[in-house]
Design a protein around this motif. Structure first.
Motif, PDB file in Angstrom:
ATOM      1  N   GLY A   1       0.797  -1.221   0.000  1.00 23.13           N
ATOM      2  CA  GLY A   1       0.000   0.000   0.000  1.00 23.13           C
ATOM      3  C   GLY A   1       0.827   1.267   0.000  1.00 23.13           C
ATOM      4  N   GLY A   2       0.111   2.387   0.063  1.00 19.86           N
ATOM      5  CA  GLY A   2       0.767   3.676   0.166  1.00 19.86           C
ATOM      6  C   GLY A   2       1.188   4.283  -1.155  1.00 19.86           C
ATOM      7  N   HIS A   3       0.679   3.745  -2.284  1.00 20.24           N
ATOM      8  CA  HIS A   3       1.062   4.264  -3.601  1.00 20.24           C
ATOM      9  C   HIS A   3      -0.141   4.923  -4.273  1.00 20.24           C
ATOM     10  N   GLN A   4       0.105   6.033  -4.941  1.00 23.93           N
ATOM     11  CA  GLN A   4      -0.953   6.685  -5.708  1.00 23.93           C
ATOM     12  C   GLN A   4      -1.218   5.908  -6.988  1.00 23.93           C
ATOM     13  N   LEU A   5      -2.478   5.892  -7.386  1.00 25.03           N
ATOM     14  CA  LEU A   5      -2.894   5.231  -8.619  1.00 25.03           C
ATOM     15  C   LEU A   5      -3.225   6.305  -9.646  1.00 25.03           C
ATOM     16  N   LYS A   6      -3.299   5.928 -10.901  1.00 27.29           N
ATOM     17  CA  LYS A   6      -3.637   6.902 -11.931  1.00 27.29           C
ATOM     18  C   LYS A   6      -4.142   6.181 -13.172  1.00 27.29           C
ATOM     19  N   GLY A   7      -5.159   6.785 -13.809  1.00 27.59           N
ATOM     20  CA  GLY A   7      -5.659   6.226 -15.053  1.00 27.59           C
ATOM     21  C   GLY A   7      -7.170   6.132 -15.053  1.00 27.59           C
ATOM     22  N   SER A   8      -7.677   5.224 -15.881  1.00 27.60           N
ATOM     23  CA  SER A   8      -9.123   5.045 -15.982  1.00 27.60           C
ATOM     24  C   SER A   8      -9.469   3.580 -15.771  1.00 27.60           C
ATOM     25  N   ILE A   9     -10.659   3.364 -15.298  1.00 26.38           N
ATOM     26  CA  ILE A   9     -11.132   2.004 -15.036  1.00 26.38           C
ATOM     27  C   ILE A   9     -12.609   1.947 -15.407  1.00 26.38           C
ATOM     28  N   GLN A  10     -12.994   0.861 -16.061  1.00 25.05           N
ATOM     29  CA  GLN A  10     -14.393   0.706 -16.481  1.00 25.05           C
ATOM     30  C   GLN A  10     -15.089  -0.305 -15.586  1.00 25.05           C
ATOM     31  N   PRO A  11     -16.256   0.040 -15.063  1.00 25.28           N
ATOM     32  CA  PRO A  11     -16.967  -0.908 -14.202  1.00 25.28           C
ATOM     33  C   PRO A  11     -17.485  -2.102 -14.991  1.00 25.28           C
ATOM     34  N   GLN A  12     -17.543  -3.216 -14.320  1.00 23.52           N
ATOM     35  CA  GLN A  12     -18.102  -4.433 -14.903  1.00 23.52           C
ATOM     36  C   GLN A  12     -19.620  -4.315 -15.001  1.00 23.52           C
ATOM     37  N   GLY A  13     -20.241  -5.294 -15.661  1.00 33.47           N
ATOM     38  CA  GLY A  13     -21.703  -5.371 -15.646  1.00 33.47           C
ATOM     39  C   GLY A  13     -22.202  -5.626 -14.237  1.00 33.47           C
ATOM     40  N   ALA A  14     -23.421  -5.216 -13.976  1.00 34.48           N
ATOM     41  CA  ALA A  14     -23.963  -5.235 -12.613  1.00 34.48           C
ATOM     42  C   ALA A  14     -24.268  -6.651 -12.136  1.00 34.48           C
ATOM     43  N   LYS A  15     -23.617  -7.056 -11.056  1.00 32.92           N
ATOM     44  CA  LYS A  15     -23.844  -8.389 -10.472  1.00 32.92           C
ATOM     45  C   LYS A  15     -25.305  -8.593 -10.093  1.00 32.92           C
ATOM     46  N   ASN A  16     -25.882  -7.632  -9.371  1.00 28.32           N
ATOM     47  CA  ASN A  16     -27.238  -7.831  -8.859  1.00 28.32           C
ATOM     48  C   ASN A  16     -28.287  -7.805  -9.970  1.00 28.32           C
ATOM     49  N   GLU A  17     -27.984  -7.125 -11.071  1.00 29.55           N
ATOM     50  CA  GLU A  17     -28.881  -7.201 -12.225  1.00 29.55           C
ATOM     51  C   GLU A  17     -28.747  -8.551 -12.915  1.00 29.55           C
ATOM     52  N   ALA A  18     -27.510  -9.028 -13.043  1.00 33.09           N
ATOM     53  CA  ALA A  18     -27.261 -10.282 -13.754  1.00 33.09           C
ATOM     54  C   ALA A  18     -28.026 -11.445 -13.136  1.00 33.09           C
ATOM     55  N   LEU A  19     -28.074 -11.504 -11.808  1.00 35.37           N
ATOM     56  CA  LEU A  19     -28.732 -12.622 -11.142  1.00 35.37           C
ATOM     57  C   LEU A  19     -30.234 -12.652 -11.448  1.00 35.37           C
ATOM     58  N   GLN A  20     -30.842 -11.467 -11.634  1.00 36.31           N
ATOM     59  CA  GLN A  20     -32.260 -11.420 -12.007  1.00 36.31           C
ATOM     60  C   GLN A  20     -32.457 -11.768 -13.480  1.00 36.31           C
ATOM     61  N   ILE A  21     -31.669 -11.110 -14.329  1.00 29.94           N
ATOM     62  CA  ILE A  21     -31.842 -11.244 -15.774  1.00 29.94           C
ATOM     63  C   ILE A  21     -31.620 -12.679 -16.231  1.00 29.94           C
ATOM     64  N   LEU A  22     -30.614 -13.341 -15.671  1.00 35.05           N
ATOM     65  CA  LEU A  22     -30.324 -14.715 -16.071  1.00 35.05           C
ATOM     66  C   LEU A  22     -31.474 -15.661 -15.719  1.00 35.05           C
ATOM     67  N   CYS A  23     -32.131 -15.421 -14.603  1.00 32.79           N
ATOM     68  CA  CYS A  23     -33.275 -16.257 -14.229  1.00 32.79           C
ATOM     69  C   CYS A  23     -34.455 -16.038 -15.175  1.00 32.79           C
ATOM     70  N   ALA A  24     -34.564 -14.848 -15.734  1.00 26.20           N
ATOM     71  CA  ALA A  24     -35.694 -14.526 -16.614  1.00 26.20           C
ATOM     72  C   ALA A  24     -35.650 -15.297 -17.924  1.00 26.20           C
ATOM     73  N   VAL A  25     -34.495 -15.851 -18.316  1.00 22.99           N
ATOM     74  CA  VAL A  25     -34.442 -16.619 -19.565  1.00 22.99           C
ATOM     75  C   VAL A  25     -35.304 -17.868 -19.477  1.00 22.99           C
ATOM     76  N   LEU A  26     -35.650 -18.295 -18.256  1.00 23.82           N
ATOM     77  CA  LEU A  26     -36.484 -19.486 -18.066  1.00 23.82           C
ATOM     78  C   LEU A  26     -37.938 -19.251 -18.460  1.00 23.82           C
ATOM     79  N   LEU A  27     -38.311 -17.995 -18.696  1.00 28.75           N
ATOM     80  CA  LEU A  27     -39.712 -17.668 -18.980  1.00 28.75           C
ATOM     81  C   LEU A  27     -40.114 -17.910 -20.431  1.00 28.75           C
ATOM     82  N   THR A  28     -39.161 -18.203 -21.308  1.00 30.76           N
ATOM     83  CA  THR A  28     -39.470 -18.352 -22.727  1.00 30.76           C
ATOM     84  C   THR A  28     -38.682 -19.500 -23.345  1.00 30.76           C
ATOM     85  N   PRO A  29     -39.266 -20.197 -24.337  1.00 29.41           N
ATOM     86  CA  PRO A  29     -38.488 -21.200 -25.067  1.00 29.41           C
ATOM     87  C   PRO A  29     -37.633 -20.575 -26.171  1.00 29.41           C
TER      88      PRO A  29
END
Length: 436
Positions: free
Chosen positions: A8-36
């Protein structure tokens, strides 16, 4: 068991992109069961909890194909429903809290849904009553084996109903919505959760042919349809990860840009960090955090009393970021009271921060007062264990700001919610190593 070693103790620098939303993924993936029909989902985070759910869907018979990083197709046209009552499922389903959300879609489409008592974070009691009471209101019969801790709901045909939820549970609302879209007649859900991820689910279902109105409010009205079709869906960036990177930048006095944050879906999150004195600048759809070389000062209430930051259902502040707020406050100028209302064990990681030199008074299981150091004394490196996803990342942020080399064990908890976190942090200058 994996371990992070962090200098620790070091400065960081640059850009970072957030991942896809974990809590959304858990809902959306279950919804695929609603259709053939075929469903394509993009921006799926490559994390343990999501991958466990994808594996469970595959064992259930869903045809899954990876088409690019974070993009998959799903087709639930020939499911093995016998798997739901197998010993293997009783093990697989228990390993993931989000597995509870397969129950609503399976009940709606096939007349039965089963789940073992799910696991997940050890952050306190997380009731399933809202899920099952909602499904019972739609006409399902409920059964529970206490010996096996196995839940089941069955129904020949679900029928729409009015219901007032006892709590605005996000996963409970999602489960009920996914059941109600194929129920006969109209369903009204009052005191529904209205988080952006729940809104995303409703928008996806509407594209599949559902009829849901009131999206974004706490009253959802659903007119049941007979069948749903396929769709394409892209998930939002993870707001919890975005808040984590804001806190990381402030604690390490680093200049960071967080890209593609879907600013309009962040709610009060930027303003809560601003109350800690952190400069959060909007640049298009990015967040820019300048280096806080002179520190940051916690605001007081108008009458001069100590600031209190607490969690609440959306549009209030998400409980998943209170651990981050608490850590960031340890180096602020001033004091703050953190009030974690929803989970009674989520503040129990503060002893590790106290070991690092933080000034924290744990008032009771739900409240902690933090007296900031104002960088007059830095946190010191130590060895610690990650108790859950969010506390684990909070300890990681503390370690990156501390002088010396820290060790964090049980990092599988962090991997459950953060994709390749060590690689992504190294890309902005962090000195972090994964050791088995």
């Amino acid at each position: 068991m994996g371990t992070f070693k962090i200098e620790g103790g070091h400065q960081l620098k640059g850009s970072i992109q957030p991942q896809g939303a974990k809590n959304e993924a858990l809902q959306i993936l279950c919804a695929v069961l609603l259709t053939p029909e075929l469903v394509t989902i993009n921006n799926i985070p490559d994390i343990v909890d999501v991958n466990k759910l994808i594996s469970l869907l595959r064992k259930l018979g869903v045809k899954i194909q990876k088409i690019a990083h974070g993009s998959y197709t799903f087709q639930a046209d020939n499911l093995d429903l016998d798997y739901l009552e197998s010993d293997e499922f009783k093990v697989d389903g228990r390993g993931l809290r989000g597995s509870i959300m397969i129950v609503g879609p399976l009940l709606a489409r096939f007349g039965k849904g089963y789940i073992p008592k799910p696991g997940g974070d050890k952050i306190g009691r997380r009731r399933l009553d809202t899920h099952f009471e909602g499904l019972i209101n739609l006409g399902a019969k409920f059964r529970y084996s206490k010996e096996e801790q196995f839940y089941g709901v069955e129904a020949d045909k679900l029928k729409g109903a009015y219901m007032l939820l006892e709590e605005a549970s996000v996963t409970g609302t999602a489960n009920i919505v996914m059941a109600a879209v194929l129920a006969e007649g109209k369903t009204t859900i009052y005191n529904a959760a209205c988080e952006p991820y729940l809104q995303q689910l409703c928008k996806m279902l509407n594209r599949m042919g559902a009829k849901i109105s009131g999206v974004g409010s706490n009253m959802l009205i659903i007119d049941g349809v007979e069948t749903l079709g396929g769709t394409d869906h892209t998930m939002l960036p993870d707001m919890i990860e975005i808040g984590s990177w804001i806190g990381l930048a402030a604690m390490t006095k680093s200049e960071l840009t967080i890209t593609n944050v879907s600013w309009d879906d962040l709610g009060v999150i930027p303003n809560v960090f601003r109350k800690l004195g952190i400069t959060v600048e909007q640049q298009g759809d990015n967040i820019h955090i300048p280096a806080h070389t002179d520190g940051y000062e916690i605001q007081s209430f108008i009458d001069g009393s100590i600031l209190t930051i607490s969690d609440a259902p959306w549009p209030g502040f998400t409980p998943d970021l209170l651990s981050i707020i608490l850590v960031v406050a340890t180096q602020a100028r001033g004091s703050v009271l953190i009030h974690q209302k929803m989970f009674e064990s989520r503040l129990f990681f503060v002893d590790k921060l106290i070991d690092m030199g933080a000034k924290i008074i744990l008032c009771d299981p739900h409240r902690a007062t933090v007296i900031g150091h104002d960088y007059k004394s830095t946190l010191k490196a130590t060895t610690m264990t990650s108790p859950d996803i969010r506390a684990g990342v909070s300890l990681l942020i503390a370690a990156l700001s501390a002088k010396g080399t820290s060790t964090i064990q049980n990092i599988e908890q962090i991997d459950r919610g953060y994709e390749r976190i060590d690689e992504r942090l190294r890309a902005i200058g962090a000195r972090i190593e994964r050791v088995n």
